[in-house]
Design a protein around this motif. Structure first.
Motif, short mmCIF file in Angstrom:
data_model
loop_
_atom_site.label_atom_id
_atom_site.label_comp_id
_atom_site.label_asym_id
_atom_site.label_seq_id
_atom_site.Cartn_x
_atom_site.Cartn_y
_atom_site.Cartn_z
N VAL A 192 80.13 64.94 20.66
CA VAL A 192 79.16 65.95 20.22
C VAL A 192 79.22 66.04 18.70
O VAL A 192 80.30 66.17 18.11
CB VAL A 192 79.46 67.32 20.85
CG1 VAL A 192 78.43 68.34 20.39
CG2 VAL A 192 79.48 67.23 22.37
N GLU A 232 74.29 64.61 21.32
CA GLU A 232 75.32 64.03 22.18
C GLU A 232 75.21 62.50 22.13
O GLU A 232 74.12 61.95 22.18
CB GLU A 232 75.15 64.50 23.61
CG GLU A 232 75.35 66.00 23.79
CD GLU A 232 75.16 66.43 25.23
OE1 GLU A 232 75.97 67.25 25.72
OE2 GLU A 232 74.22 65.93 25.88
N ARG A 287 81.92 61.52 26.17
CA ARG A 287 80.79 62.12 25.45
C ARG A 287 81.31 62.69 24.13
O ARG A 287 82.35 63.34 24.08
CB ARG A 287 80.17 63.23 26.31
CG ARG A 287 79.04 64.00 25.62
CD ARG A 287 78.33 64.90 26.63
NE ARG A 287 79.23 65.83 27.26
CZ ARG A 287 79.47 67.08 26.84
NH1 ARG A 287 78.83 67.54 25.78
NH2 ARG A 287 80.30 67.87 27.50
N TRP A 333 73.84 59.86 24.40
CA TRP A 333 74.48 60.09 25.70
C TRP A 333 73.44 60.08 26.82
O TRP A 333 73.71 59.58 27.90
CB TRP A 333 75.22 61.43 25.64
CG TRP A 333 75.91 61.83 26.91
CD1 TRP A 333 75.49 62.75 27.82
CD2 TRP A 333 77.14 61.31 27.41
NE1 TRP A 333 76.38 62.84 28.85
CE2 TRP A 333 77.41 61.96 28.63
CE3 TRP A 333 78.05 60.36 26.95
CZ2 TRP A 333 78.55 61.70 29.39
CZ3 TRP A 333 79.19 60.09 27.70
CH2 TRP A 333 79.42 60.76 28.90
#
Length: 570
Positions: A106, A121, A104, A140
């Protein structure tokens, strides 16, 4: 995410985007965020450090972005008018975003209505670059903040806060299209080479990287001594490293960055730095030549001055399982013993592992190390290139050093040493050595092979099968002055000799293609590259060079008469 005070909001005219602090006063962002910087002020604020207020910045590096959505080089480096008391961003290794399972990421951006910023995300779709420039990103999750205008220039950070790339664009206009693009770190460094100093690069030690960039800064004030960066690059990677990119390198920084990011040889960075240091330390009044300002010639390079680390093994006379092992290093033409011991055969590997590093430390700082195993004849097929570097380092020795073997009786033969010196003088004057093939299941009588190798003035003999499968033919190769023998350590003669289905024939075909044009003196370095390639393959055991064994014999590397091993007590 940990403290992220290094994340910034960038404004220029009516454009708003993101950026991130990489040094005390420099930030990275997208060129399109500051596209109006010639006529509008560039201001920077840090949402997590509001007490700093609004800071002025100027564009000091531009990636060459031409203004189109799909134009490359959408990179800008901003410089504040003063240092800020914030810890800059830290960086992940360059492949962190595309190492499965894809992590992931950010991003902290500033879309309309979010002057204080908001988070999105996402994750990479693949390690495949789009047009050699971007990694594609997807959301995500199916909900939450998508990548939209205002995220351009944001760091794509791992959950632990380390930066893996920079967001450059959202893709698509429909709310259902939740995609974007980012520039990975190695592409960012293509446009701003100084970034390479900040990014940990697999295969290169942090201290070696810092040393290189310190020398680059020093070289900025001594460009007249450094000369052509293309020449320096070729010196570092050798004739068989990645070729110069079209047009060569516009600067020394660009050449160094290419060595860091694109050259797989882990020693290339150190060679580049060592050569640069030599040029910087050269006294112009002394006549010490600097690198000429011309591209490197296409001809064969001079023979390298290898500095051997020697592991010599012999029967001890104390029993069939007892051998004597001596490890030494050559420096300034003299052999420096490092250690010797009588051991059972099962203890040899661990002893060698414990002494190799110590032996390498005896070499000159700029030496080209060559690990040479001098072995009894029945040990020549031992997988020494696959031995691990040590208990705490699983790297195969053959992937850490240029590594060759030689036959102990041949190594000590005055006749062969004399004849081999003459053969090397001829090899150095030419290009690559032709592979004289000893085919799988050959019917050639050993005396005929001896005559062929002599009459053909052979420099390199390639065997299609291990020594145990063609013992008499292999011994012929050891007793004539052929400097280089190569063979596969494993396998056995097949029934379909010398056709496309024969593994031995396929091995010789691939060997001949691989070494074509390689100067004999450079072969150990070329074999190191082959071993690294085989070890990194998806199926290493299926790579043709996986079990390649190399006997490489240049007596000039051992200028003093080789002393016999003594028989120390355990």
């Amino acid at each position: 995410m940990r403290s992220a005070a290094w994340q910034a909001r960038i404004a220029c005219g009516d454009a708003v985007g993101a950026g991130f602090l990489v040094t005390g006063r420099r930030l990275l962002t997208c060129a399109h965020v500051v596209r109006r910087s010639e006529g509008a002020a560039v201001t920077v604020t840090f949402p997590h450090a509001r007490e700093l207020g609004e800071l002025s910045a100027s564009v000091v590096v531009h990636g060459g972005w031409a203004g189109g959505i799909t134009d490359p080089g959408d990179v800008a480096v901003l410089e504040l008018d003063r240092d800020v008391p914030l810890t800059p961003a830290g960086f992940a290794p360059p492949d962190a975003a595309t190492t499965e399972p894809y992590p992931r990421l950010v991003a902290y951006g500033f879309p309309e209505g979010y002057d204080e910023g908001t988070l999105a995300e996402c994750q990479a779709v693949s390690g495949q670059l789009i047009a050699g420039e971007w990694l594609e990103l997807v959301a995500w999750q199916g909900h939450g903040q998508p990548l939209v205008d205002g995220f351009s220039g944001a760091a794509a950070a791992l959950p632990d806060g380390r930066v893996a790339g920079m967001v450059t664009a959202a893709v698509g206009s429909s709310p259902d299209v939740r995609k974007g693009r980012m520039l990975p770190l190695d592409v960012l460094a293509r446009y701003w080479p100084e970034l390479g100093e900040l990014v940990p690069t697999p295969g290169h030690r942090d201290d070696a990287r810092r040393r290189l960039y310190a020398l680059l800064r020093r070289a900025e004030a001594a460009a007249d001594r450094v000369g052509d960066p293309n020449r320096l690059y070729v010196d570092a990677v050798g004739a068989f490293g990645p070729p110069l990119p079209p047009g060569g390198f516009p600067s020394l920084w660009a050449a160094a960055a290419y060595v860091q990011w694109e050259v797989p040889d882990p020693q290339a960075m150190s060679r580049f730095a060592d050569r640069l240091l030599d040029l910087l330390d050269a006294d112009p009044a002394s006549g010490t030549p600097a690198a000429p300002d011309i591209p490197a010639p296409a001809g064969a390079p001079a023979a390298p001055a290898w500095s051997p680390v020697v592991v010599e093994i012999d029967h001890s006379g104390a029993g069939p399982d007892q051998v004597t092992v001596e490890v030494s290093a050559y420096r300034d033409g003299r052999r420096r013993p490092v250690g010797a011991r009588r051991l059972p055969r099962t203890g040899v590997r661990a002893y060698v592992q414990s002494r190799i590093d110590e032996a390498v430390a005896h070499l000159a700082p700029d030496a080209d190390e060559l690990v040479t195993f001098v072995l009894p004849r029945e040990w020549l097929n031992e997988p020494v290139a696959h031995w691990e570097c040590g208990a705490d380092d699983s790297t195969p020795l053959g992937c850490a050093y240029p590594l060759v073997v030689t036959d102990r009786a041949r190594h000590h033969s005055g006749r062969l040493r004399h004849q081999l010196r003459k053969k090397w003088q001829k090899l150095d004057a030419g290009g690559g050595a032709e592979v004289h093939r000893v085919e799988c299941g050959t019917r050639e009588r050993p005396p005929g092979l001896r005559k062929r190798l002599w009459d053909g003035d052979a420099g390199l003999a390639g065997y299609a099968a291990p020594p145990t499968a063609a013992r008499q033919h292999f011994e012929v190769g050891l007793t004539v002055p052929v400097p280089i023998l190569l063979w596969p350590r494993t396998g056995s003669p097949c029934t379909a000799h010398q056709d496309a289905s024969c593994p031995g024939t396929a091995f010789l075909d691939q060997l001949a293609a691989s070494v074509a044009g390689v100067p004999a003196a450079e072969l150990p370095r070329h074999i190191l590259s082959l071993r690294l390639t085989a070890d990194a393959a998806d199926e290493p055991d299926l790579h043709w060079a996986r079990d390649l064994q190399v006997l490489w014999d240049d007596p000039r590397c051992f200028p003093e008469t080789t002393a016999s091993l003594h028989s120390p007590v355990a």
